[in-house]
Design a protein around this motif. Structure first.
Motif, short mmCIF file in Angstrom:
data_model
loop_
_atom_site.label_atom_id
_atom_site.label_comp_id
_atom_site.label_asym_id
_atom_site.label_seq_id
_atom_site.Cartn_x
_atom_site.Cartn_y
_atom_site.Cartn_z
N ALA A 22 -5.27 -28.60 -11.59
CA ALA A 22 -4.05 -29.09 -10.52
C ALA A 22 -3.24 -29.91 -11.50
O ALA A 22 -3.03 -31.18 -10.93
CB ALA A 22 -4.71 -30.01 -9.50
N TYR A 72 -10.05 -29.64 -11.97
CA TYR A 72 -10.14 -28.08 -11.82
C TYR A 72 -10.13 -27.99 -10.04
O TYR A 72 -10.54 -28.85 -9.35
CB TYR A 72 -11.51 -27.58 -12.21
CG TYR A 72 -11.61 -27.61 -13.77
CD1 TYR A 72 -11.05 -26.51 -14.43
CD2 TYR A 72 -12.22 -28.71 -14.57
CE1 TYR A 72 -11.04 -26.47 -15.56
CE2 TYR A 72 -12.30 -28.68 -15.61
CZ TYR A 72 -11.81 -27.73 -16.30
OH TYR A 72 -11.64 -27.50 -17.76
N ARG A 73 -9.71 -26.71 -9.62
CA ARG A 73 -9.40 -26.47 -8.34
C ARG A 73 -10.85 -25.88 -7.81
O ARG A 73 -11.08 -24.75 -8.40
CB ARG A 73 -8.25 -25.44 -7.99
CG ARG A 73 -6.82 -26.13 -8.25
CD ARG A 73 -5.85 -25.20 -7.70
NE ARG A 73 -4.58 -25.51 -7.99
CZ ARG A 73 -3.95 -26.74 -7.60
NH1 ARG A 73 -4.64 -27.38 -6.50
NH2 ARG A 73 -2.60 -27.15 -7.93
N ASN A 146 0.36 -19.19 -9.43
CA ASN A 146 0.63 -20.15 -8.54
C ASN A 146 2.22 -20.60 -8.47
O ASN A 146 2.69 -21.09 -7.32
CB ASN A 146 -0.15 -21.58 -8.90
CG ASN A 146 0.61 -22.18 -9.87
OD1 ASN A 146 0.69 -21.75 -11.09
ND2 ASN A 146 1.43 -23.32 -9.83
N ALA A 164 -2.32 -22.37 -4.34
CA ALA A 164 -1.48 -23.64 -4.28
C ALA A 164 0.03 -23.26 -4.70
O ALA A 164 0.43 -23.79 -5.82
CB ALA A 164 -2.04 -24.73 -5.03
N GLY A 183 -3.52 -25.00 -1.64
CA GLY A 183 -3.83 -26.32 -2.43
C GLY A 183 -3.71 -27.56 -1.41
O GLY A 183 -3.25 -27.32 -0.15
N THR A 184 -4.04 -28.74 -1.82
CA THR A 184 -3.99 -30.03 -1.04
C THR A 184 -2.75 -30.43 -1.10
O THR A 184 -2.20 -30.84 -2.19
CB THR A 184 -5.10 -30.74 -1.56
OG1 THR A 184 -6.22 -30.44 -1.41
CG2 THR A 184 -5.03 -32.35 -0.55
#
Length: 479
Positions: A22, A72-73, A146, A164, A183-184
């Motif tokens: 990320a 890391y995701r 992404n 994400a 993703g967040t």
């Protein structure tokens, strides 16, 4: 052949920046390079003129990354680890320089092949598609990406995993039946943490000259103070963001700082860059409404804080002296904004008082970091055995600030402002109580890593601050 076995028979290519991690290693590498030597900034345009691939290679040649600390995701990483354990071929396909990509591959140990930027060609978009098609055929691989740079690769893959996504990748995903991993999304709380709004409380020091001049009922001065506080708060937040960029690798090694928005990958570096531009615009715009002297002080603050972020924070003792000076600059800024005088006594008190608190901050870092004799704090100039001298210097500074205040209370200067100076005599004990309590709590490992914020938030400190303020007000109004 079941669905899982059929899926595992197809190679899975995975993008790195923004997908597996990320963050973006080009941006991180750039700030690591500037942290190493700010003068590289003048070479960046020359490298960029040679194309993105040259810029990436020049940066990669000069800096290293800590692959173990990257954000890391986790859902995607867990999926890749499972597929690798099932025998699936996993390929890291990225526009990141090969040196960085191979460091990540070596750390994770799940990739069978690495495709990365190497030489004059930037392995993104159509070039990445060509490399994957050449290796596995059109439709002969699955791909996880992404961003808009991955759209060409999505079209050539058998199936896509959109992770994400940015806006264009999200629109592509909406038009196609493919797997997605959200993703967040950044929340308001995350953005406020980026700005470090709690640090704005320090800018209350700007009002000190106005208060000590008994002009707190002067509406014009109050407005000037508010504008100055807004200006300093915006500029300070911009510098905090810049500081976070330079400290990414160090923050990720810290037990609490690793959760900061940029270190954790909750916010992207480009988002932070645009935020810096906006904050500096607000800060300078507010400053233009105030006297020119304030703009000069603000410019000095901006230069010193930037120098602190780049190098001064790593210099033994220079760092705490700089911090004490930055607190004192806020007092000077308040005087410049309102046109009030700032006395020698106030500046001397501020230097000693805030030097004590700055030394508390370093002492807490020494106490909370696992070190052995001879080892330095990461990114600092202090070693484990410096704890005692730091504590002694901090206590001496605390007593010096109380002594300066006591001498001021017996000077001719205070008699010009207060009809009954004797009413101010509880102030030195109040200062000693507050600073000694901070040091005792630091010794007990009960101190916030920023003692100024602790003092502002702590209810006991709030009581003594209010008591001191009431003494000043009553003393000025007493007939």
């Amino acid at each position: 052949m079941d669905v899982r076995s059929e899926r595992n028979a197809m190679p899975l290519a995975v993008d790195l920046d923004g997908t597996l991690i990320a963050t973006d290693l080009l941006w991180e590498g750039l700030f690591a390079l500037l942290r190493k030597n700010p003068l590289y900034l003048f070479l960046v345009p020359l490298w960029l003129a040679g194309g993105p691939a040259r810029l990436k290679q020049e940066i990669a040649e000069r800096v290293d990354i800590d692959a173990g600390s990257l954000p890391y995701r986790e859902p995607l990483l867990a999926r890749l680890q499972t597929d690798h354990a099932d025998g699936r071929k996993i390929v890291l396909a990225t526009g990141t320089p090969r040196k960085f990509a191979e460091a990540v591959a070596a750390h994770l140990g799940i990739f069978d092949h690495v495709l990365a930027t190497d030489g004059p060609h930037n392995l993104t978009s159509s070039r990445k598609r060509e490399a994957l098609v050449a290796a596995y055929g059109d439709g002969g691989f699955d791909y996880a990406g992404n961003s808009r740079h991955d759209l060409d690769v999505f079209d050539a893959a058998r199936t896509a995993i959109v992770v994400a996504p940015d806006r264009r990748a999200a629109r592509w995903q909406a038009r196609h039946d493919c797997e997605a991993m959200a993703g967040t999304k950044p929340t308001l709380k995350t953005i406020l943490r980026m700005l470090r709004c709690h640090q704005w409380l320090k800018n209350g020091l700007i009002a000190v000259p106005m208060v000590l001049s008994h002009e707190y009922l002067n509406v014009q001065m109050v407005i000037q103070c508010m504008l100055a506080i807004v200006s300093f708060s915006a500029v300070a937040s911009a510098i905090y963001i810049l500081n976070d960029f330079f400290d990414l690798s160090l923050d990720r090694q810290h037990p609490t700082k690793r959760n900061r928005p940029f270190a954790s990958g909750a916010l992207s570096i480009p988002f932070g860059m645009w935020s810096i531009v906006g904050l500096l615009g607000v800060g300078l715009g507010s400053a233009l409404l105030l006297p020119a002297e304030f703009l000069i002080v603000l410019g000095g603050y901006l230069v010193i804080t930037t120098a602190y972020s780049l190098s001064l924070k790593r210099m033994l003792l220079i760092d705490v002296l700089t911090l004490a000076g930055l607190y004192t600059i806020r007092v000077v800024a308040g005087a410049a904004a309102t046109g009030t005088d700032v006395s020698f006594w106030l500046l001397a008190f501020s230097i000693f008082f805030f030097l004590s608190l700055a030394l508390v901050k370093r002492f807490v870092e020494l106490r909370s970091t696992s070190l052995i004799a001879g080892e330095r704090i990461a990114g600092r100039g202090y070693r484990y055995e410096d704890q005692e001298i730091v504590a002694q210097a901090g206590m001496a500074s605390a007593f010096s600030s109380a002594l300066v205040l006591a001498l001021y209370l017996d000077s001719t200067a205070i008699r010009e402002l207060y009809a009954h100076p004797w009413m101010m005599w509880p102030l030195p004990p109040i200062v000693l109580y507050m600073t000694m309590r901070v040091w005792i709590l630091a010794r007990r490992d009960e101190m916030h890593d920023d003692p100024v914020v602790f003092v502002i938030r702590d209810w006991r400190s709030q009581i003594v601050i209010v008591a001191g303020a009431l003494l000043l007000v009553v003393g000025s109004l007493w007939p």
